[in-house]
Design a protein around this motif. Structure first.
Motif, short mmCIF file in Angstrom:
data_model
loop_
_atom_site.label_atom_id
_atom_site.label_comp_id
_atom_site.label_asym_id
_atom_site.label_seq_id
_atom_site.Cartn_x
_atom_site.Cartn_y
_atom_site.Cartn_z
N CYS A 1 57.87 57.14 25.49
CA CYS A 1 56.42 57.22 25.66
C CYS A 1 55.91 56.06 26.52
CB CYS A 1 55.73 57.23 24.31
SG CYS A 1 56.31 55.95 23.20
N CYS B 1 54.17 61.90 24.28
CA CYS B 1 55.53 62.44 24.41
C CYS B 1 55.52 63.88 23.91
CB CYS B 1 56.52 61.61 23.57
SG CYS B 1 56.28 61.80 21.80
N ASN C 1 54.80 64.11 20.07
CA ASN C 1 53.38 64.01 19.73
C ASN C 1 52.66 65.30 20.11
OD1 ASN C 1 53.90 61.47 18.84
ND2 ASN C 1 52.44 60.43 20.18
N VAL D 1 50.01 56.63 20.40
CA VAL D 1 49.75 57.13 19.05
C VAL D 1 51.07 57.21 18.29
CG1 VAL D 1 48.82 59.06 17.70
CG2 VAL D 1 47.79 58.48 19.91
N HIS E 1 57.30 60.05 12.47
CA HIS E 1 58.41 60.67 13.20
C HIS E 1 58.99 59.70 14.24
CE1 HIS E 1 54.90 61.08 15.66
NE2 HIS E 1 55.60 61.51 16.69
N CYS E 2 58.20 58.66 14.62
CA CYS E 2 58.66 57.71 15.64
C CYS E 2 59.96 57.01 15.22
CB CYS E 2 57.58 56.70 15.95
SG CYS E 2 56.10 57.43 16.68
N CYS F 1 63.01 57.79 17.16
CA CYS F 1 63.26 57.23 18.49
C CYS F 1 63.89 55.84 18.43
CB CYS F 1 61.96 57.13 19.28
SG CYS F 1 61.28 58.73 19.73
#
Ligand code: SF4
Ligand code: SF4
Lengths: 114, 357
Positions: free
Chosen positions: B290, B305, B308, B336, B340-341, B344
């Motif tokens: 992102c 991304c 999102n 944002v 779930h990030c 990554c």
């Protein structure tokens, strides 16, 4: 009664492996450092080492190691076929190592029979 | 060769998870499960990001999700794509707005995704326009689309003619692993498509035509080392099928959409989130995609991304639609973030280009 008191093996106990250091830290530290080193890529790939570990886990019949190295094998890119072949290798050595002693049985039987 | 999907879209089954707000509730421990992992922004704050805020570097990749229509219905799909998603597809007008932005700004790369982007009727025209603007074009092609119908069989030639970089999912060099996730018959069709791409020059070491494969775990575990997997894939695909490719990108499965459903149904949601959290790598934060990518949806909205986008978390900027595109406002935005990030930043990190550290 808590789960662990009713069963010898509780999957949750695997997460406590690191705690063995609480009662003997220097030895545990050495063990974990060495363990980490062993499984790093070297002449063998991490996937090959994970498959060997999976086979050995079946030989020593350790449920913790079987769970752990099933996941590790998949993570390292092994598939079902490779994993099952590894277990067959372990099983074949186990079977063979029993059967090869049949030669001793045969030797001895021949010695004492007419 | 026909493909038999393992599942149907959440939308078709009217699953509660087809509601993005509901997915966010699950991820934050307010629905289905009360399992909570520390807020992602709090975790990066502790890793040295002031106030837990993450900002973009520079927008280098313009990622366009042209629609949710797909010939496959993979069990882990974060888009909830499938053959029934005929409504959500980019129109010519929205493509025109994208091209206007691409013409105006120096954004070097256009990354086209879907669904199966080639099913959008304007796909080829859009690729040609982007190339005419001098952009580097990437297409996220699921491979099987190429063999699915006569009208797609010339895609390899089309890609080659326009020097499109092809990025394709192949979760494993074993048919069982691949088909288990993507549908019965997918592996065989993918191999045929890879052969066709090799035949027009893709994937050969000295060729300018690049085909990169995407590996993602076929279950609730993390990807292994990217280089080791690449070596293994290269050896096995060459040995068994004579196939060559350029790079392998190892990608982590995100706990959203159909993969989230799989985690919940197989009772692995909590342990998977814990695995992601335990593998949190502060060094991976700087490389998350992102920071240099902007994602556009089929209806023209802007997101940090593709993930999102699928959770309907629009950019936090004064412009949220392609028609109001303002590069400087977008480059100053705060990204944002949500739970779930963690997908990554686990291990070596994960992005559309694979590992990030
Ligand atoms: S993962 Fe890709 S190929 Fe599979 S259903 Fe989703 S968009 Fe289609
Ligand atoms: S999920 Fe999207 S917003 Fe979150 S870290 Fe990954 S790329 Fe960035």
């Amino acid at each position: 009664m808590a789960m662990a008191e009713k069963h010898y093996f509780d999957p949750e106990d695997l997460k406590k492996f690191g705690q063995i250091g609480e009662w003997q830290k220097p030895m545990a530290d050495k063990f974990f450092a060495w363990y980490g080193e062993v499984f790093k890529e070297g002449a063998l790939t991490e996937r090959e080492k994970a498959l060997i570990a999976l086979a050995v886990a079946h030989t020593v019949q350790c449920p913790y190691c079987i769970d752990a190295y099933t996941t590790t094998c998949l993570e390292k890119g092994a598939d079902e076929e490779q994993m099952m072949e590894a277990v067959h290798v372990a099983a074949a050595i186990r079977a063979g190592s029993s059967l090869v002693f049949a030669t001793q049985m045969m030797n001895h039987a021949k010695r004492i029979t007419m | 060769m026909s493909i038999h999907p393992r599942t149907q879209t959440l939308a078709r089954r009217q699953s509660p998870l087809s509601d993005t707000f509901y997915q966010l509730k699950v991820l934050n421990g307010y629905a289905v499960t009360d399992a909570k992992v520390p807020p992602f922004s709090e975790t990066i704050r502790r890793a040295g990001y002031v106030d837990g805020i993450l900002r973009p570097t520079r927008i280098e990749i313009f990622q366009v999700n042209v629609g949710k229509l797909c010939n496959q219905t993979c069990a882990h799909c974060h888009v909830d794509a499938g053959p029934d998603r005929k409504q959500e597809n980019m129109t010519k007008e929205t493509f025109d707005l994208c091209l206007a932005v691409l013409q105006r700004y120096d954004i070097p790369t256009v990354d086209i995704t879907g669904g199966a982007p080639e099913m959008n009727p304007h796909f080829r025209w859009f690729v040609e326009q982007c190339r005419a603007l001098g952009k580097h074009v990437m297409d996220r092609c699921n491979l099987t689309i190429i063999t699915s119908h006569e009208r797609y069989r010339d895609l390899p030639q089309f890609f080659a003619k326009h020097h499109v970089e092809v990025i394709s999912s192949l979760p494993h060099y074993s048919a069982r692993r691949t088909d288990g996730q993507r549908g019965e018959g997918v592996f065989e069709a993918s191999i045929e498509a890879l052969r066709m791409l090799n035949d027009v020059g893709y994937g050969h070491p000295d060729s300018q035509l690049k085909i990169n494969l995407v590996y993602n775990p076929t279950g609730a575990f993390l990807p292994g080392n990217q280089e080791a997997l690449e070596r293994e894939f290269k050896t096995q695909l060459q040995r068994k099928y004579g196939i060559v490719f350029n790079r392998l990108y190892a990608i982590t499965n995100m706990p959203i959409s159909r993969f989230l459903e799989y985690l919940l149904e197989s009772n692995q949601y909590e342990s998977y989130m814990q695995t992601l959290l335990n593998a949190f790598n502060p060094a991976a934060v700087a490389g998350v995609m992102c920071r240099n990518t902007l994602s556009v949806s089929w209806d023209g909205y802007l997101y940090d991304c593709d993930f999102n986008q699928m959770l309907d978390l629009k950019v936090n900027a004064s412009c949220v639609h392609i028609r109001d595109f303002d590069l400087s406002a977008l480059e100053q935005r705060a990204i944002v973030l949500n739970q779930h990030c963690y997908g990554c930043t686990a291990g070596a990190g994960s992005s559309c280009g694979g590992q990030v550290v």
